[in-house]
Scaffold this motif. Structure first.
Motif, short mmCIF file in Angstrom:
data_model
loop_
_atom_site.label_atom_id
_atom_site.label_comp_id
_atom_site.label_asym_id
_atom_site.label_seq_id
_atom_site.Cartn_x
_atom_site.Cartn_y
_atom_site.Cartn_z
N VAL A 1 0.82 -1.21 0.00
CA VAL A 1 0.00 0.00 0.00
C VAL A 1 0.85 1.26 0.00
CG1 VAL A 1 -1.74 1.26 1.27
CG2 VAL A 1 -1.89 -1.20 1.12
N HIS A 2 1.87 1.27 0.85
CA HIS A 2 2.68 2.48 0.96
C HIS A 2 3.90 2.46 0.04
CE1 HIS A 2 0.61 4.17 4.47
NE2 HIS A 2 0.44 2.91 4.83
N ASN B 1 -1.93 -4.53 -7.43
CA ASN B 1 -0.71 -3.75 -7.43
C ASN B 1 0.54 -4.57 -7.21
OD1 ASN B 1 -1.69 -1.28 -7.98
ND2 ASN B 1 -2.16 -0.80 -5.86
N LYS C 1 9.11 4.81 -5.65
CA LYS C 1 8.30 4.37 -4.52
C LYS C 1 6.81 4.51 -4.77
CE LYS C 1 7.82 5.30 0.36
NZ LYS C 1 8.23 6.14 1.46
N SER C 2 6.45 5.61 -5.36
CA SER C 2 5.02 5.90 -5.40
C SER C 2 4.32 5.36 -6.63
CB SER C 2 4.80 7.40 -5.30
OG SER C 2 5.55 8.04 -6.29
N SER C 3 5.04 5.17 -7.70
CA SER C 3 4.30 4.84 -8.92
C SER C 3 4.48 3.42 -9.41
CB SER C 3 4.68 5.82 -10.03
OG SER C 3 6.01 5.62 -10.39
N SER C 4 5.57 2.75 -9.03
CA SER C 4 5.71 1.40 -9.57
C SER C 4 5.03 0.38 -8.67
CB SER C 4 7.17 0.99 -9.70
OG SER C 4 7.99 2.06 -9.69
N ARG C 5 4.71 -0.71 -9.28
CA ARG C 5 4.07 -1.77 -8.50
C ARG C 5 5.11 -2.44 -7.64
NH1 ARG C 5 0.59 -4.94 -12.97
NH2 ARG C 5 -0.24 -6.04 -11.22
N ILE D 1 9.33 -1.94 -14.42
CA ILE D 1 8.29 -2.61 -13.66
C ILE D 1 7.00 -1.87 -13.96
CG2 ILE D 1 7.55 -3.17 -11.33
CD1 ILE D 1 10.10 -4.57 -12.12
N PRO D 2 5.96 -2.62 -14.25
CA PRO D 2 4.70 -1.93 -14.56
C PRO D 2 4.27 -1.03 -13.41
CG PRO D 2 4.38 -4.29 -14.30
CD PRO D 2 5.83 -4.06 -14.33
N SER D 3 3.61 0.03 -13.77
CA SER D 3 3.24 0.96 -12.71
C SER D 3 1.95 0.51 -12.06
CB SER D 3 3.08 2.36 -13.29
OG SER D 3 2.16 2.32 -14.33
N ARG D 4 1.76 0.95 -10.87
CA ARG D 4 0.63 0.48 -10.09
C ARG D 4 -0.63 1.22 -10.51
NH1 ARG D 4 2.38 0.81 -4.35
NH2 ARG D 4 0.19 0.78 -3.87
N THR D 5 -1.75 0.60 -10.22
CA THR D 5 -3.01 1.18 -10.66
C THR D 5 -3.37 2.38 -9.79
OG1 THR D 5 -4.06 -0.48 -9.30
CG2 THR D 5 -3.94 -0.91 -11.65
N ALA D 6 -3.18 2.24 -8.52
CA ALA D 6 -3.46 3.36 -7.63
C ALA D 6 -2.14 3.83 -7.05
CB ALA D 6 -4.38 2.92 -6.52
N ALA E 1 0.68 5.01 -4.44
CA ALA E 1 0.96 4.53 -3.09
C ALA E 1 0.39 5.51 -2.09
CB ALA E 1 2.45 4.40 -2.90
N ARG E 2 -0.03 4.94 -1.00
CA ARG E 2 -0.64 5.79 0.01
C ARG E 2 0.45 6.55 0.78
NH1 ARG E 2 -3.93 2.81 4.38
NH2 ARG E 2 -5.23 1.91 2.77
N LYS E 3 0.15 7.74 1.13
CA LYS E 3 1.12 8.55 1.88
C LYS E 3 1.00 8.19 3.36
CE LYS E 3 2.80 11.22 -1.37
NZ LYS E 3 2.84 10.05 -2.25
N GLU F 1 3.98 6.68 11.14
CA GLU F 1 4.21 6.28 9.75
C GLU F 1 5.15 7.25 9.06
OE1 GLU F 1 0.53 5.72 7.74
OE2 GLU F 1 0.04 3.91 8.86
N ARG G 1 8.52 6.54 10.19
CA ARG G 1 9.03 5.32 9.59
C ARG G 1 9.50 5.58 8.16
NH1 ARG G 1 5.35 1.74 11.83
NH2 ARG G 1 3.94 2.14 10.11
N ALA G 2 8.71 6.37 7.45
CA ALA G 2 9.11 6.69 6.08
C ALA G 2 10.43 7.45 6.06
CB ALA G 2 8.02 7.51 5.40
N HIS H 1 13.45 5.18 6.82
CA HIS H 1 13.83 4.13 5.88
C HIS H 1 15.17 4.49 5.25
CE1 HIS H 1 13.66 1.24 2.66
NE2 HIS H 1 12.65 0.67 3.27
#
Lengths: 493, 910
Positions: free
Chosen positions: A115-116, A152, A207-211, B523-528, B530-532, B538, B541-542, B545
């Motif tokens: 998710v993150h 995802n 981080k934010s856009s790739s699966r 790598i294919p991009s995700r559909t949604a 990523a959550r902030k 949190e 933690r971010a 990292h």
């Protein structure tokens, strides 16, 4: 061949002794194959499937034969199918038993990756059969049911026993990520190109856009033996840098796995370890047995399932059954050994007795716990048995020092001259032949693998049998001459 | 591969032509006017003379350096031939980060006048490859089209900081300040000494181009002559201009949306209705016409063309009512101009409607629904339609230009409208394909090739392919019209032609899918997205990292300064050097070097220091030490080569004197992995910087401080030099500072907790990564327990303690405690046997005897050998015991992997 033969035997159903012998032979064959723990581990997974093959068709055939007569036949085969799936690890349990905190930890970790887009690395450590893969399977099942994670996450599964070097592993990763389409049908030129290609692919993401990619490395410790640990370094390096989010999940049974990692690889690993140690008490263990054997409430035939569940409850209260289960529990707490025991028991259920009886479990336990070499000893001739007894005496006399054929032969001759009435006097070549047969069965083994150029009679040997094994085999040997038995029991030859 | 006379396998001999034209007694030089180059295997010699444009041997075979010859002289010995030059640069030689300054896509044949005083302008005369043609194009003029690809165009001046308009005077060497021998200056500056008539012709046309733009294309294509009579007009000039704009414009691809509901729908409707029946009729009639018929049509087309052009040309082509007007103008001739109108019209929508039948347009909404992706385009189109119209028309023109050639060449039924439509379909689909960011398939590869001008050869091939595609697509379209008259059938065929795996928007042109030369894996991009991070923990933690790059690296100021100074001085001096950086893992070596490079690049951008290239390789990220060459070469020049070849090329690059070379900063991470038996990789890496012309700075990183002494042979260690730096493990204060700076006022930790973590880690390893990981784990633990009671919400001592326990405590004891009864007994038996033997090793048989005895003591039924062996193996697989191979059966030797005390402690507590 063997399986077919066995199937015929079962169908004939008139030679129970033979069938059990063949069973034992089968087991011995397999246990002989399963020398290294790794192979044993893999084999045990496949083994369960094989058993299904062996035992599976028989009840179905029976039920077909008598389906007109018995209404419960279908119920039995259905129940068996269900239990078999459960016991052969073909279906994940609804909830991992006794691993709640680990489950939560792992799920939370993977959820954050999914998710993150947070990169993580974790090792799941636990002894064989402690449910590492099962835990991961359950976690992934739940993860995939999350809406956010569902589409995802990319999953890459590797096994140290299959991907024996980094080159194969990289090809497999590329294949599982469907990246090979990108280069058309072009076969990858070299290992180097492949690595560069994959690293480039991972580097492009952010981080934010790739699966996120989940890398599951089964038998993680074997990956540490690859040259330079290139794969591990790169995967863990990606997990520690702002590239495509990855989660590296290692599954291993080695507690010292971190010591296998190189310094720089180790530093890149997050040192997160999830240990799976079962702290079940025997009472909980019994509960698990009951749960494993019970039929679910949505079983199509409620009458049959009630009957079955009742019998299972009764079975678990039985003293002998409890004793068997306790011995199994004492041997190991993992569920895999329990499953193989229950599997054999469940397979014995047939139309003639439609519920699980304690006799089934006792028979199953007998099969499971039988000593592998005892069966081989039962198949020996009297002469060979005598030679073994002679060797045992030599072992006793010389405190485990190796011996040679000549010594064994002398010991045997002494026995024949002094005490024997029932044993013929064998020629030396005949005795030699018997000795060589024992050598082939590996009941006797040369000390230094036959490198030296000593005459065969004088080559040093060792007996690969325990004292107790010999005595037990003698007790059970059919129509063993009394004087041979006495000779074995006497303190000195 | 190379389009130029390759220098690799041909020997060239250089000779002076004629007598020296001047002499400098002081310098003992003799000046010459020209030089002849004879190439082995070729009969005629090439001659280069002063003022001529020449190619100089460079790093890249395909793109040799370009320069103008100013002087030629020899020293008194007469052996060494030297040339004084005025350099030109290609776009690919301009630093990557400055290329944007151009503000447009460079023309593939474009070069820039190079003005840089620091650049050495004398080269060895024997590096001259031959003559080349360069044409000056005034800044505001477009690039001439249709010239041979050997001609280069110069338009701007590059002074290492910006592109400026080039004063044509500068191109005249006589005015050049650097041209001392006056006698050598001849009137033939512009004359082309190459006697090849075709070149002469081209040159003529080039001059013409400069004189009047209108004849741009004339001489280059024979097929043009068909039309030339009617097309020699201002319209032609305009179109040529637009075309060239289109070629160089960055948005060439973003042309048309065939399927979008247009903004001026009403107008289209009018037009569409008008054209509806006629167009179909025309189409069919055209299809059925004999070749003569076709010719007659094309003749009829041209006046209209002209007509139309007259309407359009005076306009700036943005007036909204204009298309309607044209439409009305042409009403009567609609059936004829159908084929032409799209080409010249300014508005995209009518084009489509005439090109395709209106029924097609009716189908549009359905189609949009069908392909989810297309539905997205209209809005984008509307915004930009007005802006892009000129370019659009230019595109149309371009296609139009192609068509006669095709017709002449293939003598198949070719209609412009069909070509136009097909090409637009193609472009549109391409565009969509790009937009959606599909994995690069053959088409994407094409796109790249077309619009990356440096790859000239690539482009040429793709041009050909494009042409072929146009051909084949024509057929497709023709078939479509023949089949049903509606485009729905094509719709279907296109859908069916698609492979099911592809996303709907992919192009389905019958072009053969080609493996792109540079596959771009991703790598294919995700559909949604990523959550902030949601809450403080949190967020913390971010930030904690390891991957999150901090703004600055605290606690490495001294090291940073040292490395910075080292690299900076080398870059400024244009020299080379090596540096060795050591330190245990997780002490910030690589991060510091990256930081240095980042700030150096910043100052390079502000022109405080010269530009440099930064290249990074990592010993762990290659499969074999020799791959280092390949990777360096690839990152340096984008070439692919085998390790041996790459080594040779790099050797050449770093040893050859090249005047315009940038300094290269090479970071070699995990140096120890580059060790080979002969150590030639390391030797080369450290040897290159010592070359006089290399301009190479090598920074090496490894873990061990004494690596040079331990693994390097003398000649390698000596070349590495003594510039060493070692990163000490972080102290607890530094670790604390690192965490605090990362958290950057996000209040998530108690002070004591932080101190505990940093003290613990500092005591064990001083590894910052470990420290960060522990902190992250602590936030997790806090989060879980926080829901129960902890009110503060901060990570406290207890959480940190738990995290530390998890990470550092040995798991052996809990493993023993959780082992089964038999396993525990077996461990006991092992210890008992060790005590009995007084050794730390026993065979299974011995232990087994003890085990059985213990079983009896405990009142358990003794296990048999098989069970005992199973128990033993299970302990062995956990590595509580160390075992030999189980083939040894009874005689396998057993050792404990844990101390006896630990085992006893674990068993006693049980």
């Amino acid at each position: 061949m063997c399986l077919k033969f066995y199937g015929e035997l079962l169908e004939a159903q008139n030679q129970p002794v033979h069938s059990s012998v063949s069973w034992a032979a089968e087991r011995h064959l397999l246990s002989a194959l399963m020398w290294t723990p790794e192979i044993r581990h893999v084999a045990s997974r496949k083994y369960a499937g094989q058993w299904r093959e062996i035992t599976g068709p028989a009840p179905v055939k029976m039920s077909k034969r008598r389906s007109a007569a018995l209404t419960g036949a279908q119920g039995i085969s259905l129940a068996q199918k269900l239990l078999r799936e459960r016991l052969c690890h073909q279906k994940l349990p609804d909830q991992p038993v006794g691993l709640d905190s680990q489950y939560k930890h792992l799920l939370e970790l993977l959820r954050r990756t999914a998710v993150h887009g947070e990169s993580n690395s974790v090792l799941i450590v636990g002894p064989r059969g402690s449910g590492k893969t099962m835990l991961l399977g359950c976690v992934l099942r739940e993860l995939m049911s999350l809406k956010e994670a569902q589409k995802n996450v990319l999953l890459v599964e590797l096994n140290g026993l299959l991907q024996t070097d980094d080159k194969i592993a990289l090809k497999e990763i590329t294949r599982q990520l469907h990246l090979e389409n990108v280069v058309g049908d072009k076969v990858f030129g070299s290992f180097a190109e492949n690595l560069a290609f994959l690293l480039e692919a991972l580097k492009k993401g952010d981080k934010s856009s790739s699966r996120p990619v989940l890398f599951v490395l089964d038998e993680f410790d074997l990956f540490a033996h690859h040259k330079n640990q290139t794969l591990l370094y790169n995967l863990l390096d990606v997990s520690q840098s702002a590239q495509t989010p990855v989660a590296v999940l290692g599954l291993t049974c080695r507690l010292d796995v971190l010591e296998l990692l190189e310094k720089r690889v180790k530093s890149r690993f997050s040192h997160r370890q999830i240990h799976l140690f079962s702290s079940l008490s025997f009472a909980q263990y019994l509960d698990v047995v009951r749960a494993q054997l019970s039929l679910p409430p949505d079983f199509p035939d409620p009458k049959f399932s009630d009957e079955w569940n009742h019998s299972v409850t009764k079975l678990c209260e039985d003293k002998t059954v409890e004793e068997i289960l306790r011995r199994n529990f004492n041997g190991s707490k993992d569920f895999r050994s329990l499953h193989s025991l229950l599997f054999l028991a469940v397979s014995r259920v047939s139309v003639s007795h439609s519920t699980l009886r304690e006799a089934d479990l006792i028979e199953a336990w007998r099969l499971i716990s039988v000593d592998s070499k005892a069966n081989v000893l039962h198949g020996l001739s009297i002469l060979e048995l005598c030679l073994i007894i002679a060797m045992k005496h030599l072992n006793d006399t010389y405190d485990g020092e190796p011996f040679n054929f000549q010594m064994v032969h002398n010991e045997f001759k002494k026995f024949i001259q002094r005490k024997s009435h029932s044993i013929h006097k064998f020629e030396k070549p005949v005795v030699m032949k018997a000795f060589e047969h024992l050598l082939q069965l590996e009941l006797v083994r040369p000390v230094d693998s036959g490198v030296c150029k000593v005459q065969r009679e004088y080559q040093l040997m060792r007996l690969m049998l325990e004292h107790g094994q010999v005595m037990e085999a003698l007790q059970r040997y059919p129509q063993c001459p009394t004087d041979v038995k006495q000779w074995a029991l006497s303190a000195f030859g | 591969m190379s389009r130029y006379i390759t220098r690799l396998r041909m020997r060239r001999t250089y000779k002076w032509n004629g007598r020296p034209v001047g002499e400098d007694r002081k310098l003992k030089r003799q000046y010459y006017e020209s030089m002849s180059i004879s190439v082995e295997g070729k009969t005629e010699d090439a001659t280069v003379s002063l003022g001529q444009y020449i190619l100089i041997e460079g790093d890249d075979d395909d793109n040799p350096f370009v320069a103008q010859l100013l002087k030629l002289y020899t020293d008194d010995s007469g052996k060494k031939k030297t040339a004084v030059l005025q350099w030109f640069v290609r776009m690919c030689e301009v630093p990557q980060n400055k290329r944007k300054l151009l503000g447009r896509d460079p023309h593939p044949q474009e070069i820039f006048f190079y003005q840089d005083r620091s650049c050495d302008n004398e080269v060895d005369g024997e590096t001259i490859l031959g003559a080349v043609q360069i044409e000056y194009v005034p800044v505001q003029d477009p690039f001439p089209v249709g010239k041979s690809r050997d001609i280069l165009f110069v338009k701007l001046l590059w002074d290492t900081k910006s592109f400026r308009a080039l004063d044509p005077e500068l191109m005249q060497p006589s005015q050049s300040p650097k041209s001392p021998p006056p006698s050598s200056r001849g009137p033939q500056t512009r004359a082309l000494p190459t006697p090849d008539p075709s070149v002469m012709k081209r040159a003529m046309s080039g001059i013409l181009t400069r004189g009047s733009m209108s004849t741009g294309k004339m001489s280059s294509s024979e097929a043009e002559s068909l039309h030339s009579a009617s097309k020699l007009s201002a319209a032609k000039a305009l179109s040529a201009k637009r075309r060239s704009q289109a070629v160089s414009g960055p948005q060439v691809r973003k042309k048309l949306d065939l399927c979008s509901p247009s903004k001026n729908m009403s107008r289209d409707d009018v037009l569409g209705e008008l054209l509806d029946e006629r167009s179909e009729k025309t189409l069919t009639s055209k299809l059925n016409t004999s070749p003569t018929g076709r010719i007659s049509i094309s003749i009829r087309l041209t006046p209209l063309n002209l007509n139309k052009e007259e309407c359009v040309s005076p306009l700036s082509s943005h007036s909204p009512d204009k298309p309607r007007m044209t439409a009305h103008d042409k009403d009567d001739a609609a059936s004829v101009f159908l084929g032409v109108q799209p080409i010249e019209d300014d508005d995209p929508e009518p084009l489509i409607n005439t090109g395709r039948t209106p029924r097609k347009r009716e189908a549009t909404p359905r189609r949009a629904g069908l392909r989810g992706l297309k539905a997205r385009t209209p809005s984008r189109r509307k915004d930009s339609a007005a802006l892009r119209e000129p370019a659009l028309a230019a595109l149309a023109e371009e296609e139009h230009e192609d068509s006669p050639i095709n017709t002449a060449a293939t003598s198949r039924s070719k209609r412009k409208s069909a070509q136009l439509v097909s090409s637009r379909i193609k472009k549109q689909l391409n565009l969509l394909g790009n937009k959606i960011g599909l994995q690069s398939d053959g088409e994407d590869g094409d796109d790249d090739d077309c619009f990356i001008p440096s790859k000239i050869d690539l482009q040429s091939s793709s041009d050909e392919e494009e042409e072929a595609k146009i051909d084949s697509e024509d057929e497709l379209i023709v078939k479509k019209h023949r089949g049903s008259g509606t485009s729905r059938s094509t719709e279907k065929t296109r859908v069916s032609a698609r492979t099911p795996r592809k996303t709907p928007s992919k192009k389905t042109a019958p072009a053969t899918p080609r493996t792109p030369r540079h596959a771009t894996p991703s790598i294919p991009s995700r559909t949604a997205p990523a959550r902030k991070p949601g809450n403080v923990l949190e967020e913390a933690r971010a930030r904690l990292h390891v991957s999150s790059v901090p703004e600055s690296l605290p606690c490495r100021e001294q090291e940073f300064q040292d490395i910075y100074n080292f690299v900076e001085s080398k870059v400024i001096d244009g020299t080379g050097g090596c540096m060795y950086i050591s330190g245990v893992p997780g002490t910030g070596k690589t991060a510091t070097v990256h930081e240095v490079i980042r700030s150096l690049q910043q100052s390079a951008e502000q022109d405080e220091i010269p530009h440099f290239r930064f290249i990074e390789i990592n010993g762990m990220k290659m499969t074999d030490p020799h791959q280092a060459y390949v990777q360096i070469l690839q990152k340096l020049t984008d070439q692919k080569a085998t390790p041996d070849h790459a080594a040779a090329l790099l050797e050449k690059r770093f040893s050859a004197p090249a005047p315009k070379k940038e300094t290269v900063v090479l970071l070699v991470d995990e140096l120890d992995l580059l060790w080979t038996r002969k150590q030639n990789v390391m030797y080369n890496l450290f040897d290159w910087p010592t070359r006089r012309n290399a301009r190479l700075v090598v920074l090496t990183i490894a873990n061990t401080m004494d690596l040079p002494e331990r693994i390097m042979i003398n000649r390698v260690a000596s070349r590495l030099g003594l510039t060493r730096m070692s990163f000490q493990p972080y102290t607890f204060k530094q670790l604390q500072q690192i965490i605090t700076s990362r958290l950057n006022r996000v209040k998530a930790f108690e002070e004591d907790a932080l101190q505990l973590v940093s003290r613990k880690v500092a005591a064990l390893s001083g590894d910052a990564r470990r420290c960060l990981d522990i902190c992250r784990r602590a936030t997790e633990i806090c989060e879980h327990s926080g829901s129960q009671k902890n009110s503060s919400g901060l990570v406290g001592m207890s959480h940190v303690m738990e995290a530390l326990d998890e990470m550092f405590s040995s798991s052996y004891i809990s493993a023993i405690r959780c082992a089964s009864v038999q396993e525990q007994l077996f461990l006991r038996a092992v210890i008992a046997e060790f005590r009995r033997l007084g050794l730390e090793e026993a065979t299974f048989q011995q232990v087994f005897v003890q085990h059985q005895a213990l079983c009896r003591v405990e009142g358990l039924q003794p296990a048999n050998v098989s069970e005992g062996l199973t128990v033993c193996q299970r302990l062995g697989s956990c590595r509580l015991l160390l075992l030999e191979g189980s083939r040894l059966d009874l005689f396998l030797r057993i050792r404990l992997n844990v101390s006896q005390d630990d085992v006893l402690y674990a068993l006693k507590a049980d």
